[in-house]
Design a protein around this motif. Structure first.
Motif, short mmCIF file in Angstrom:
data_model
loop_
_atom_site.label_atom_id
_atom_site.label_comp_id
_atom_site.label_asym_id
_atom_site.label_seq_id
_atom_site.Cartn_x
_atom_site.Cartn_y
_atom_site.Cartn_z
N SER A 32 -6.86 9.15 9.99
CA SER A 32 -6.40 8.24 8.94
C SER A 32 -6.97 6.85 9.18
CB SER A 32 -4.87 8.17 8.90
OG SER A 32 -4.38 7.50 10.03
N VAL A 44 -5.53 9.51 4.52
CA VAL A 44 -5.31 10.52 5.56
C VAL A 44 -5.99 11.81 5.13
CG1 VAL A 44 -3.07 11.31 4.60
CG2 VAL A 44 -3.53 11.58 7.04
N VAL A 62 -1.94 7.50 0.88
CA VAL A 62 -0.48 7.68 1.01
C VAL A 62 0.18 6.35 1.34
CG1 VAL A 62 -0.67 10.10 1.74
CG2 VAL A 62 -0.60 8.29 3.48
N GLU A 65 5.50 6.03 4.07
CA GLU A 65 6.31 7.23 4.38
C GLU A 65 5.47 8.50 4.26
OE1 GLU A 65 8.56 4.86 2.49
OE2 GLU A 65 8.92 4.44 4.60
N GLY A 66 4.18 8.33 4.03
CA GLY A 66 3.28 9.49 3.96
C GLY A 66 3.27 10.17 2.61
N ARG A 67 3.82 9.48 1.58
CA ARG A 67 3.83 10.10 0.23
C ARG A 67 2.56 9.75 -0.52
NH1 ARG A 67 9.67 7.70 -0.28
NH2 ARG A 67 8.36 5.84 -0.42
N ALA A 76 -1.18 16.14 1.95
CA ALA A 76 -1.56 15.28 3.08
C ALA A 76 -1.39 16.07 4.37
CB ALA A 76 -0.68 14.05 3.09
N THR A 80 0.99 13.80 9.03
CA THR A 80 0.94 12.45 8.46
C THR A 80 2.06 11.55 9.01
OG1 THR A 80 -0.05 13.32 6.46
CG2 THR A 80 0.95 11.15 6.28
N LEU A 81 3.24 12.15 9.25
CA LEU A 81 4.36 11.32 9.72
C LEU A 81 4.08 10.68 11.09
CD1 LEU A 81 7.56 13.33 8.66
CD2 LEU A 81 6.59 11.26 7.62
N HIS A 83 1.09 9.62 11.99
CA HIS A 83 0.25 8.47 11.64
C HIS A 83 1.13 7.32 11.13
CE1 HIS A 83 -3.75 10.64 11.80
NE2 HIS A 83 -2.89 11.64 11.83
N CYS A 84 2.15 7.67 10.33
CA CYS A 84 3.08 6.63 9.82
C CYS A 84 3.72 5.89 10.98
CB CYS A 84 4.19 7.26 8.96
SG CYS A 84 3.62 7.97 7.42
#
Ligand SMILES: CSC[C@@H](O)[C@@H](O)C(=O)COP(=O)(O)O
Ligand SMILES: [Zn+2]
Length: 213
Positions: A32, A44, A62, A65-67, A76, A80-81, A83-84
């Motif tokens: 990401s 990402v 995103v 919150e990865g949305r 995604a 991803t979380l 990376h958040c």
């Protein structure tokens, strides 16, 4: 070229370079890059793809919150979380996750310590550590199947100065203030892990050889 396009190309180039090293076996790995700070947005990798291929559907934008921020059929990255958490807790501008045999073996060997401290290596300087006996500690977390739990556990061990986390028998997540630095950190860690395992093996072999006389 827009900032989004610039970041897309930068991440695509990094992806190509890591692919050349064969660091995306079995569709593993995710990458990401930050696009905007406030509010946080980042590109990402899309989940489950062969990251050795370069396509127009490699990344999604995103939020913190990865949305996904755009209408898309892509998912995604499953991680991803994590990376958040990295962007929430550090000044990272780019975050890279790869599975290699070396990072998996290191994570298993040192899991019971909860971390590994690396020292006595020139490449420690890649982390901006210039003192004589500089060292760097990489925390190791258990590989929880529940990604929210895994991200939470990563979040617990990430301090502002942390540069990477090892996930036990899974892989390494490493970051830097931009793409160049993240890649430098990743390459340096993989070099040091490989050295560490080889020297450990060599010293065990020499003990065996000595004891056979
Ligand atoms: C198919 S193995 C790897 C995955 O389970 C995961 O750990 C990984 O690194 C890649 O997942 P992805 O959802 O493609 O980002
Ligand atoms: Zn992974």
């Amino acid at each position: 070229m827009s900032v989004l396009e610039q970041r897309w190309n930068e991440l695509a180039d990094i992806k190509d370079e890591l692919a050349e090293r064969d660091w995306f076996l079995g569709t593993s790995g995710n990458l990401s890059i930050k696009v905007n700070d406030e509010p946080l947005t980042f590109l990402v990798t899309a989940s489950g793809k062969d990251k050795r291929k370069r396509t127009d559907e490699d990344f999604l934008l995103v939020d913190g919150e990865g949305r996904p921020l755009q209408e898309t059929n892509l998912r995604a990255s499953a991680e991803t979380l994590i990376h958040c958490e990295v962007y929430r807790l550090t000044n990272a501008g780019c975050c890279l996750h790869v599975h290699t045999v070396d990072n998996n073996v290191i994570s298993e060997l040192y899991a019971s310590n909860g971390s590994i401290t690396l020292k006595g290596q020139e490449l420690i300087k890649a982390f901006g550590i210039w003192e004589e006996n500089g060292e760097i500690t990489i925390p190791i977390v258990e590989n929880y199947a529940d990604i929210s739990r895994l991200a939470q556990e990563c979040g617990k061990v990430i301090k502002p100065e942390t540069k990477a986390v090892l996930i036990r028998n899974h892989g390494l997540t490493v970051w830097g203030k931009n793409g160049f630095e993240a890649k430098k950190h990743l390459e340096a860690l993989e070099f040091i892990f490989s050295y560490h395992l080889k020297i450990k093996l060599a010293s065990q072999l020499s003990v065996l050889q000595k004891s056979s006389y």
